[in-house]
Scaffold this motif. Structure first.
Motif, PDB file in Angstrom:
ATOM      1  N   ASP A  15       0.812  -1.219   0.000  1.00 61.90           N
ATOM      2  CA  ASP A  15       0.000   0.000   0.000  1.00 61.90           C
ATOM      3  C   ASP A  15       0.848   1.273   0.000  1.00 61.90           C
ATOM      4  O   ASP A  15       0.408   2.317   0.482  1.00 61.90           O
ATOM      5  CB  ASP A  15      -0.992   0.015   1.178  1.00 61.90           C
ATOM      6  CG  ASP A  15      -1.980  -1.134   1.108  1.00 61.90           C
ATOM      7  OD1 ASP A  15      -2.410  -1.479  -0.015  1.00 61.90           O
ATOM      8  OD2 ASP A  15      -2.320  -1.684   2.166  1.00 61.90           O
ATOM      9  N   ALA A  16       2.062   1.195  -0.545  1.00 59.99           N
ATOM     10  CA  ALA A  16       2.901   2.377  -0.755  1.00 59.99           C
ATOM     11  C   ALA A  16       3.007   2.620  -2.254  1.00 59.99           C
ATOM     12  O   ALA A  16       2.926   1.690  -3.054  1.00 59.99           O
ATOM     13  CB  ALA A  16       4.286   2.186  -0.144  1.00 59.99           C
ATOM     14  N   SER A  33       4.566   1.591   4.369  1.00 57.74           N
ATOM     15  CA  SER A  33       3.200   1.383   3.928  1.00 57.74           C
ATOM     16  C   SER A  33       2.392   2.673   4.050  1.00 57.74           C
ATOM     17  O   SER A  33       2.554   3.426   5.006  1.00 57.74           O
ATOM     18  CB  SER A  33       2.559   0.292   4.787  1.00 57.74           C
ATOM     19  OG  SER A  33       1.234   0.060   4.392  1.00 57.74           O
ATOM     20  N   GLY A  34       1.549   2.907   3.049  1.00 64.65           N
ATOM     21  CA  GLY A  34       0.632   4.043   3.105  1.00 64.65           C
ATOM     22  C   GLY A  34       1.225   5.374   2.707  1.00 64.65           C
ATOM     23  O   GLY A  34       0.582   6.405   2.882  1.00 64.65           O
ATOM     24  N   GLN A  35       2.445   5.375   2.141  1.00 68.45           N
ATOM     25  CA  GLN A  35       3.075   6.639   1.767  1.00 68.45           C
ATOM     26  C   GLN A  35       3.242   6.762   0.258  1.00 68.45           C
ATOM     27  O   GLN A  35       3.417   5.768  -0.452  1.00 68.45           O
ATOM     28  CB  GLN A  35       4.450   6.773   2.432  1.00 68.45           C
ATOM     29  CG  GLN A  35       4.382   6.940   3.928  1.00 68.45           C
ATOM     30  CD  GLN A  35       5.742   7.228   4.547  1.00 68.45           C
ATOM     31  OE1 GLN A  35       6.780   7.228   3.874  1.00 68.45           O
ATOM     32  NE2 GLN A  35       5.737   7.483   5.840  1.00 68.45           N
ATOM     33  N   ASP A  84      -6.927   6.508  -2.512  1.00 66.64           N
ATOM     34  CA  ASP A  84      -5.720   6.153  -3.273  1.00 66.64           C
ATOM     35  C   ASP A  84      -5.483   4.647  -3.226  1.00 66.64           C
ATOM     36  O   ASP A  84      -5.210   4.011  -4.246  1.00 66.64           O
ATOM     37  CB  ASP A  84      -4.485   6.850  -2.692  1.00 66.64           C
ATOM     38  CG  ASP A  84      -4.485   8.355  -2.849  1.00 66.64           C
ATOM     39  OD1 ASP A  84      -5.041   8.873  -3.842  1.00 66.64           O
ATOM     40  OD2 ASP A  84      -3.911   9.027  -1.954  1.00 66.64           O
ATOM     41  N   ILE A  85      -5.582   4.086  -2.039  1.00 70.63           N
ATOM     42  CA  ILE A  85      -5.314   2.662  -1.854  1.00 70.63           C
ATOM     43  C   ILE A  85      -6.375   1.818  -2.563  1.00 70.63           C
ATOM     44  O   ILE A  85      -6.048   0.824  -3.224  1.00 70.63           O
ATOM     45  CB  ILE A  85      -5.184   2.334  -0.357  1.00 70.63           C
ATOM     46  CG1 ILE A  85      -3.904   3.017   0.189  1.00 70.63           C
ATOM     47  CG2 ILE A  85      -5.140   0.826  -0.122  1.00 70.63           C
ATOM     48  CD1 ILE A  85      -3.764   3.007   1.688  1.00 70.63           C
ATOM     49  N   ASP A 100       0.937  11.063   2.952  1.00 71.19           N
ATOM     50  CA  ASP A 100       0.277   9.786   3.202  1.00 71.19           C
ATOM     51  C   ASP A 100      -0.790   9.575   2.132  1.00 71.19           C
ATOM     52  O   ASP A 100      -1.411  10.531   1.660  1.00 71.19           O
ATOM     53  CB  ASP A 100      -0.369   9.776   4.586  1.00 71.19           C
ATOM     54  CG  ASP A 100       0.661   9.674   5.707  1.00 71.19           C
ATOM     55  OD1 ASP A 100       1.816   9.290   5.433  1.00 71.19           O
ATOM     56  OD2 ASP A 100       0.298   9.970   6.858  1.00 71.19           O
ATOM     57  N   LEU A 101      -0.997   8.325   1.775  1.00 70.45           N
ATOM     58  CA  LEU A 101      -2.040   7.985   0.814  1.00 70.45           C
ATOM     59  C   LEU A 101      -3.394   7.966   1.521  1.00 70.45           C
ATOM     60  O   LEU A 101      -3.497   7.562   2.680  1.00 70.45           O
ATOM     61  CB  LEU A 101      -1.767   6.617   0.193  1.00 70.45           C
ATOM     62  CG  LEU A 101      -0.518   6.526  -0.686  1.00 70.45           C
ATOM     63  CD1 LEU A 101      -0.242   5.082  -1.062  1.00 70.45           C
ATOM     64  CD2 LEU A 101      -0.678   7.381  -1.929  1.00 70.45           C
ATOM     65  N   SER A 102      -4.421   8.367   0.791  1.00 68.01           N
ATOM     66  CA  SER A 102      -5.784   8.311   1.320  1.00 68.01           C
ATOM     67  C   SER A 102      -6.356   6.910   1.104  1.00 68.01           C
ATOM     68  O   SER A 102      -5.812   6.115   0.325  1.00 68.01           O
ATOM     69  CB  SER A 102      -6.662   9.341   0.602  1.00 68.01           C
ATOM     70  OG  SER A 102      -6.839   8.953  -0.752  1.00 68.01           O
ATOM     71  N   GLU A 103      -7.455   6.624   1.759  1.00 75.02           N
ATOM     72  CA  GLU A 103      -8.153   5.357   1.517  1.00 75.02           C
ATOM     73  C   GLU A 103      -8.547   5.246   0.047  1.00 75.02           C
ATOM     74  O   GLU A 103      -8.476   4.167  -0.545  1.00 75.02           O
ATOM     75  CB  GLU A 103      -9.395   5.251   2.401  1.00 75.02           C
ATOM     76  CG  GLU A 103      -9.085   4.953   3.841  1.00 75.02           C
ATOM     77  CD  GLU A 103     -10.337   4.747   4.674  1.00 75.02           C
ATOM     78  OE1 GLU A 103     -11.319   4.165   4.152  1.00 75.02           O
ATOM     79  OE2 GLU A 103     -10.320   5.165   5.842  1.00 75.02           O
TER      80      GLU A 103
END
Length: 185
Positions: free
Chosen positions: A120-121, A137-139, A156-157, A151-154
């Motif tokens: 999730d990056a 993760s998440g970036q 984005d993921i 940071d990625l949004s929900e």
């Protein structure tokens, strides 16, 4: 149409799951393993001549990308490990690194030896992740050299997961189209 070139090297033959899609023009060499429903798009090169490459289930490597490995100079080197549900954009260079499940590499991006992109990056299009870097993760990271952006949004993921599902579907359509062409009189 040029069929994919599947080339044994150094006593190792590529292993490609029956449900994977490998497009014409691809070159797959040596100790490569491609998982179920993965897709390797037109004119990609996966060269595992001096270490190994693993591509997980449902991952896609888009047109013109190159996957290679770092040699073992007595330290084990760096294979190219691509987890499940990974998106690799067109013309990317992935070299001796690990892309964990659900990682994203944008179009034209470069990932160098020893790097890890966690699940999730997202590495942005055109970015260059220099040797040994780890993206949490998440970036989202961007630039040359790549640096943390946000940071990625929900959303984005979820968009990345839709992309994975879309490529699994699209690979089926391309496989059917290629089969139809091959069956023409």
């Amino acid at each position: 149409m040029t069929a994919p070139l599947i080339l044994p090297f150094g006593g190792k033959t590529p292993r490609i799951h029956d449900s994977a899609f490998v497009a014409p023009g691809c070159v797959i060499i040596g100790d490569v393993e491609i998982g179920p429903q993965a897709s390797i798009w037109y004119n990609c090169i996966l060269r595992a001549d001096i270490n190994h490459i693993r591509v997980g289930a449902r991952s896609n490597i888009q047109d013109g990308s190159v996957i290679h490995v770092e040699t073992d100079y007595g330290d084990g080197g760096h294979p190219a490990i691509i987890g499940d549900d990974v998106l690799i954009g067109h013309m990317a260079l992935v070299h001796g690194c690990t892309l964990q499940d659900r990682a994203f590499v944008g179009m034209g991006a470069i990932v160098m030896d020893g790097c890890v992109i966690e699940g999730d990056a997202m590495l942005a299009a055109g970015a260059m992740l220099t040797p040994g870097k780890r993206m949490p993760s998440g970036q989202l990271w961007s630039g040359r050299p790549a640096k943390y952006m946000r940071d990625l949004s929900e959303a984005d993921i979820l968009g990345m997961q839709r992309g994975v599902n879309g490529y699994v579907h699209e690979a089926g359509l391309h496989a059917a189209a290629l089969k139809a062409v091959a069956e023409r009189p």
